[in-house]
Design an enzyme around this catalytic site. Sequence first.
Site, PDB file in Angstrom:
ATOM      1  N   ASP A  11     -20.818  11.226 -13.020  1.00 48.72           N
ATOM      2  CA  ASP A  11     -21.312   9.959 -12.476  1.00 48.72           C
ATOM      3  C   ASP A  11     -22.799   9.887 -12.841  1.00 48.72           C
ATOM      4  O   ASP A  11     -23.308  10.704 -13.626  1.00 48.72           O
ATOM      5  CB  ASP A  11     -21.034   9.859 -10.968  1.00 48.72           C
ATOM      6  N   CYS A  68     -21.571  15.873 -11.012  1.00 47.49           N
ATOM      7  CA  CYS A  68     -22.149  14.820 -10.173  1.00 47.49           C
ATOM      8  C   CYS A  68     -23.420  15.402  -9.564  1.00 47.49           C
ATOM      9  O   CYS A  68     -23.919  16.424 -10.046  1.00 47.49           O
ATOM     10  CB  CYS A  68     -21.154  14.285  -9.142  1.00 47.49           C
ATOM     11  N   THR A  70     -23.970  16.876  -6.663  1.00 44.78           N
ATOM     12  CA  THR A  70     -23.715  18.177  -6.026  1.00 44.78           C
ATOM     13  C   THR A  70     -22.559  18.936  -6.666  1.00 44.78           C
ATOM     14  O   THR A  70     -22.424  20.139  -6.428  1.00 44.78           O
ATOM     15  CB  THR A  70     -23.325  17.968  -4.550  1.00 44.78           C
ATOM     16  N   HIS A 101      -8.884  34.465 -12.562  1.00 45.18           N
ATOM     17  CA  HIS A 101      -7.962  34.554 -11.421  1.00 45.18           C
ATOM     18  C   HIS A 101      -7.262  33.235 -11.076  1.00 45.18           C
ATOM     19  O   HIS A 101      -6.098  33.254 -10.684  1.00 45.18           O
ATOM     20  CB  HIS A 101      -8.719  35.030 -10.167  1.00 45.18           C
ATOM     21  N   HIS A 136      -1.916  37.122 -10.668  1.00 48.06           N
ATOM     22  CA  HIS A 136      -2.554  35.834 -10.359  1.00 48.06           C
ATOM     23  C   HIS A 136      -1.617  34.657 -10.647  1.00 48.06           C
ATOM     24  O   HIS A 136      -1.746  33.599 -10.044  1.00 48.06           O
ATOM     25  CB  HIS A 136      -3.847  35.686 -11.157  1.00 48.06           C
TER      26      HIS A 136
HETATM   27  C1  RB5 Z   1     -24.406  10.230  -5.938  1.00 44.26           C
HETATM   28  O1  RB5 Z   1     -25.572   9.848  -5.301  1.00 44.26           O
HETATM   29  C2  RB5 Z   1     -23.853  11.483  -5.310  1.00 44.26           C
HETATM   30  O2  RB5 Z   1     -23.364  11.216  -4.061  1.00 44.26           O
HETATM   31  C3  RB5 Z   1     -22.789  12.081  -6.196  1.00 44.26           C
HETATM   32  O3  RB5 Z   1     -23.313  12.330  -7.462  1.00 44.26           O
HETATM   33  C4  RB5 Z   1     -22.178  13.404  -5.747  1.00 44.26           C
HETATM   34  O4  RB5 Z   1     -23.171  14.332  -5.441  1.00 44.26           O
HETATM   35  C5  RB5 Z   1     -21.139  13.324  -4.738  1.00 44.26           C
HETATM   36  O5  RB5 Z   1     -20.561  14.338  -4.309  1.00 44.26           O
END
Ligand code: RB5
Length: 145
Positions: A11, A68, A70, A101, A136
Amino acid sequence: MGNLKVAVGSDHGGFEYKESIIKFLQSKNIDCIDIGTYSKDSCDYPVIAKKLCEKILSGEADRGILICGTGIGMSIAANKIKGIRAALCHDTFSARATRAHNNSNVLCMGERVIGECLALDIVDMWLKTDFEGGRHQKRIDMLEA
Ligand code: RB5
């Protein structure tokens, strides 16, 4: 690792690393498919995750990498799709272990969590590690069931 076809998606929160990862894969002559997003404009990670996972399920890609902010949203979205084993990794130990695994077919990372050099090391480790099979495999079969 030479014959792998890898789909890469992000994203807006992972856009920069997606671009770097694609360059990294190209430098190693690894075939890749850029799933998007194609700019830093805000977009929805579940849409990209679904699009990437469909490439794996259809056989157009062997594995996928999703970025993304996080890595968490992407991993939640990808793991809702049957046949996908997405691993959120921010260290090389986990990247190696999840291939060996869990036979993970999607790697997720957060651009806002780790530096770019570490992200590329994780990609390298994840791509070059083979599934160990054996005990596994039974557990993978349980996941699929
Ligand atoms: C976008 O701001 C953020 O929420 C997205 O990139 C991600 O971290 C969501 O889990």
